[in-house]
Design an enzyme around this catalytic site. Structure first.
Site, PDB file in Angstrom:
ATOM      1  N   LYS A 124       0.824  -1.208   0.000  1.00 38.48           N
ATOM      2  CA  LYS A 124       0.000   0.000   0.000  1.00 38.48           C
ATOM      3  C   LYS A 124       0.854   1.252   0.000  1.00 38.48           C
ATOM      4  O   LYS A 124       0.528   2.238  -0.659  1.00 38.48           O
ATOM      5  CB  LYS A 124      -0.961   0.008   1.193  1.00 38.48           C
ATOM      6  CG  LYS A 124      -2.140  -0.917   1.009  1.00 38.48           C
ATOM      7  CD  LYS A 124      -3.269  -0.582   1.963  1.00 38.48           C
ATOM      8  CE  LYS A 124      -4.389  -1.604   1.866  1.00 38.48           C
ATOM      9  NZ  LYS A 124      -5.352  -1.488   2.962  1.00 38.48           N
ATOM     10  N   LYS A 154      -5.031 -11.012  -6.653  1.00 38.22           N
ATOM     11  CA  LYS A 154      -6.163 -11.097  -5.716  1.00 38.22           C
ATOM     12  C   LYS A 154      -7.305 -10.173  -6.161  1.00 38.22           C
ATOM     13  O   LYS A 154      -7.039  -9.043  -6.580  1.00 38.22           O
ATOM     14  CB  LYS A 154      -5.647 -10.670  -4.338  1.00 38.22           C
ATOM     15  CG  LYS A 154      -6.641 -10.782  -3.212  1.00 38.22           C
ATOM     16  CD  LYS A 154      -6.030 -10.304  -1.896  1.00 38.22           C
ATOM     17  CE  LYS A 154      -5.923  -8.801  -1.836  1.00 38.22           C
ATOM     18  NZ  LYS A 154      -5.689  -8.270  -0.491  1.00 38.22           N
ATOM     19  N   LYS A 211     -10.765  -4.608  -3.636  1.00 39.23           N
ATOM     20  CA  LYS A 211     -11.488  -3.367  -3.913  1.00 39.23           C
ATOM     21  C   LYS A 211     -10.531  -2.230  -4.247  1.00 39.23           C
ATOM     22  O   LYS A 211     -10.892  -1.288  -4.919  1.00 39.23           O
ATOM     23  CB  LYS A 211     -12.427  -2.992  -2.759  1.00 39.23           C
ATOM     24  CG  LYS A 211     -11.790  -2.964  -1.399  1.00 39.23           C
ATOM     25  CD  LYS A 211     -12.822  -3.092  -0.280  1.00 39.23           C
ATOM     26  CE  LYS A 211     -12.178  -3.658   0.970  1.00 39.23           C
ATOM     27  NZ  LYS A 211     -13.082  -4.268   1.903  1.00 39.23           N
TER      28      LYS A 211
HETATM   29  P1  TYM Z   1     -10.567  -6.454   4.346  1.00 40.35           P
HETATM   30  O1  TYM Z   1     -11.697  -5.545   4.674  1.00 40.35           O
HETATM   31  O2  TYM Z   1      -9.596  -6.001   3.331  1.00 40.35           O
HETATM   32  O3  TYM Z   1     -11.126  -7.839   3.873  1.00 40.35           O
HETATM   33  C1  TYM Z   1     -12.110  -8.530   4.622  1.00 40.35           C
HETATM   34  C2  TYM Z   1     -11.859 -10.021   4.562  1.00 40.35           C
HETATM   35  O4  TYM Z   1     -11.928 -10.499   3.222  1.00 40.35           O
HETATM   36  C3  TYM Z   1     -10.785 -11.276   2.927  1.00 40.35           C
HETATM   37  N1  TYM Z   1     -10.479 -11.125   1.489  1.00 40.35           N
HETATM   38  C4  TYM Z   1     -10.343 -12.150   0.635  1.00 40.35           C
HETATM   39  N2  TYM Z   1     -10.428 -13.487   0.795  1.00 40.35           N
HETATM   40  C5  TYM Z   1     -10.258 -14.256  -0.300  1.00 40.35           C
HETATM   41  N3  TYM Z   1     -10.005 -13.754  -1.538  1.00 40.35           N
HETATM   42  C6  TYM Z   1      -9.913 -12.420  -1.752  1.00 40.35           C
HETATM   43  N4  TYM Z   1      -9.676 -11.945  -2.970  1.00 40.35           N
HETATM   44  C7  TYM Z   1     -10.082 -11.561  -0.635  1.00 40.35           C
HETATM   45  N5  TYM Z   1     -10.043 -10.216  -0.487  1.00 40.35           N
HETATM   46  C8  TYM Z   1     -10.291  -9.973   0.819  1.00 40.35           C
HETATM   47  C9  TYM Z   1      -9.689 -10.701   3.802  1.00 40.35           C
HETATM   48  O5  TYM Z   1      -8.645 -11.617   3.999  1.00 40.35           O
HETATM   49  C10 TYM Z   1     -10.451 -10.397   5.065  1.00 40.35           C
HETATM   50  O6  TYM Z   1     -10.547 -11.539   5.896  1.00 40.35           O
HETATM   51  N6  TYM Z   1      -7.092  -6.271   7.918  1.00 40.35           N
HETATM   52  C11 TYM Z   1      -8.397  -6.812   7.634  1.00 40.35           C
HETATM   53  C12 TYM Z   1      -9.485  -6.217   8.501  1.00 40.35           C
HETATM   54  C13 TYM Z   1      -9.323  -6.434   9.968  1.00 40.35           C
HETATM   55  C14 TYM Z   1      -9.384  -7.677  10.663  1.00 40.35           C
HETATM   56  C15 TYM Z   1      -9.274  -7.340  12.039  1.00 40.35           C
HETATM   57  C16 TYM Z   1      -9.504  -8.997  10.255  1.00 40.35           C
HETATM   58  C17 TYM Z   1      -9.186  -5.462  10.900  1.00 40.35           C
HETATM   59  N7  TYM Z   1      -9.141  -6.013  12.158  1.00 40.35           N
HETATM   60  C18 TYM Z   1      -9.290  -8.337  13.031  1.00 40.35           C
HETATM   61  C19 TYM Z   1      -9.519  -9.986  11.248  1.00 40.35           C
HETATM   62  C20 TYM Z   1      -9.408  -9.643  12.607  1.00 40.35           C
HETATM   63  C21 TYM Z   1      -8.703  -6.463   6.174  1.00 40.35           C
HETATM   64  O7  TYM Z   1      -7.967  -5.806   5.530  1.00 40.35           O
HETATM   65  O8  TYM Z   1      -9.859  -6.873   5.718  1.00 40.35           O
END
Ligand code: TYM
Length: 334
Positions: free
Chosen positions: A114, A197, A200
């Site tokens: 990022k 991947k 968004k």
């Molecule tokens: P975020 O909002 O980017 O994504 C939410 C969840 O979706 C999963 N994900 C995917 N899984 C499979 N294939 C994909 N292409 C794909 N894109 C996204 C992500 O792995 C995630 O599980 N850092 C985290 C948010 C967070 C969090 C937490 C997660 C904040 N605090 C505590 C677990 C526990 C994130 O960026 O999610």
């Protein structure tokens, strides 16, 4: 005995979740309501680590919560809340930041990606400390399991390291969480760039299937998904990443093993196969979209559900933070 805990978080950074979020994470949130004491948060504090508009954040936080309920989270069984409603998240993050090495935080690949994208100098310090806030989210609730996609594995490792470090220094306080990553759906890829991947922040609209999208555009995107040369429907990650991705998607959405799909589509062209993938996506997404729209139409009720979630989350977070304050050597709060 109390049920084991599960916690996960999802960012409100778009007007809809996408298929990667749904298959990689949200579907597991719903399944884990059975047998676990579940906490799921809309991580709005994480969402401000990149450029954003306040009005869009407010709208997207409600949309995110509505999608979670619409996908099947039951407010009676799961504690669904907004991260910024529970002040202890930032408080614990500060304590954990003071235990994190600069080099350790700098090795996080998501930060590296990022900050490269936004430019080293315009990337904020919040982006750098992002995984430490995530560790606080998890450790506050004593989560045993954390359902996530593969991209979060490194953040989970950091969380475990920080928990262990705190426990070692100040006495047993935190539970060590295990990532819960489901094979086959841990990395759903972009329809136009099937080795990257679905995301968004980086996928073009044509490469991403949004949960709240209408059937027409969803079908079109699947039919136009990049496939590979040849005509065979075979799972070959290296030489046919586009078909492999579509096979994984159809397999997950219809609960059919990939070898069975290979047999079913043997000798048929890509067209029939893609049409079936498109139908499976539409059939899954349409009812969730409809329920999301209903929930968003009654904002007061949605806010009431989130207030109830925040009350339950706060009770747990406050108790953990009380212990942390004491062990870390702060005077009792007057
Ligand atoms: P975020 O909002 O980017 O994504 C939410 C969840 O979706 C999963 N994900 C995917 N899984 C499979 N294939 C994909 N292409 C794909 N894109 C996204 C992500 O792995 C995630 O599980 N850092 C985290 C948010 C967070 C969090 C937490 C997660 C904040 N605090 C505590 C677990 C526990 C994130 O960026 O999610």
């Amino acid at each position: 005995m109390a049920s084991p805990r599960v916690l996960s978080g999802i960012q409100p950074t778009a007007d809809s979740f996408h298929l990667g979020n749904y298959l990689g994470a949200v579907r597991q949130y719903v399944a884990l309501q059975e047998g676990y004491d579940a906490f799921y948060c809309v991580v709005d504090l994480h969402a401000i680590t990149v450029d954003y508009q306040p009005e869009a954040l407010r709208r997207r936080s409600r949309i995110a919560a509505a999608q979670l309920f619409a996908a099947g989270l039951d407010p009676e069984r799961s504690t669904v809340f907004v991260q910024s409603h529970v002040r202890e998240h930032t408080e614990l993050a500060w304590v954990l930041m003071c235990l994190t090495g600069m080099g350790e935080a700098g090795r996080m690949t998501q930060f590296k990606d990022k900050s490269a994208k936004y430019g080293e100098s315009s990337a904020g310090v919040g982006l750098f400390t992002y995984p430490i806030l995530q560790a606080a989210d998890i450790l506050l609730y004593g989560a045993n399991k954390v359902p996530v996609g593969a991209d979060q594995k490194q953040h989970l490792e950091l969380t475990r390291d920080l928990a262990q470090r705190f426990n070692h220094r100040f006495g047993e306080t935190f539970t060590l969480p295990e990532p819960y990553i489901v094979k086959g759906v841990e990395k759903i890829t972009d329809l136009q760039e099937p080795t990257a991947k679905m995301s968004k922040s980086s996928s073009s609209p044509a490469g991403i299937l949004d949960l709240l999208e209408q059937p027409g555009p969803l079908r079109k995107k699947v039919m136009r998904a990049v496939t590979d040369t040849g005509t065979e429907i075979a799972f070959d990650e290296e030489n046919k990443p586009g078909i492999a991705n579509l096979l994984r998607i159809l397999s997950a959405l219809t609960a059919t093993p990939i070898p069975d799909l290979e047999t079913r589509y043997a000798g048929q062209g890509y067209g029939t196969f893609k049409k079936d993938v498109a139908e499976a996506v539409v059939e899954t997404f349409a009812p969730i979209r409809e329920r999301t729209e209903k929930l968003l139409a009654d904002e007061d009720e949605l806010d009431r559900l989130l207030a109830a979630g925040a009350t339950r989350a706060r009770a747990v977070a406050a108790e953990t933070m009380e212990k942390v304050r004491d062990r870390a050597g702060f005077l009792p709060t007057p």
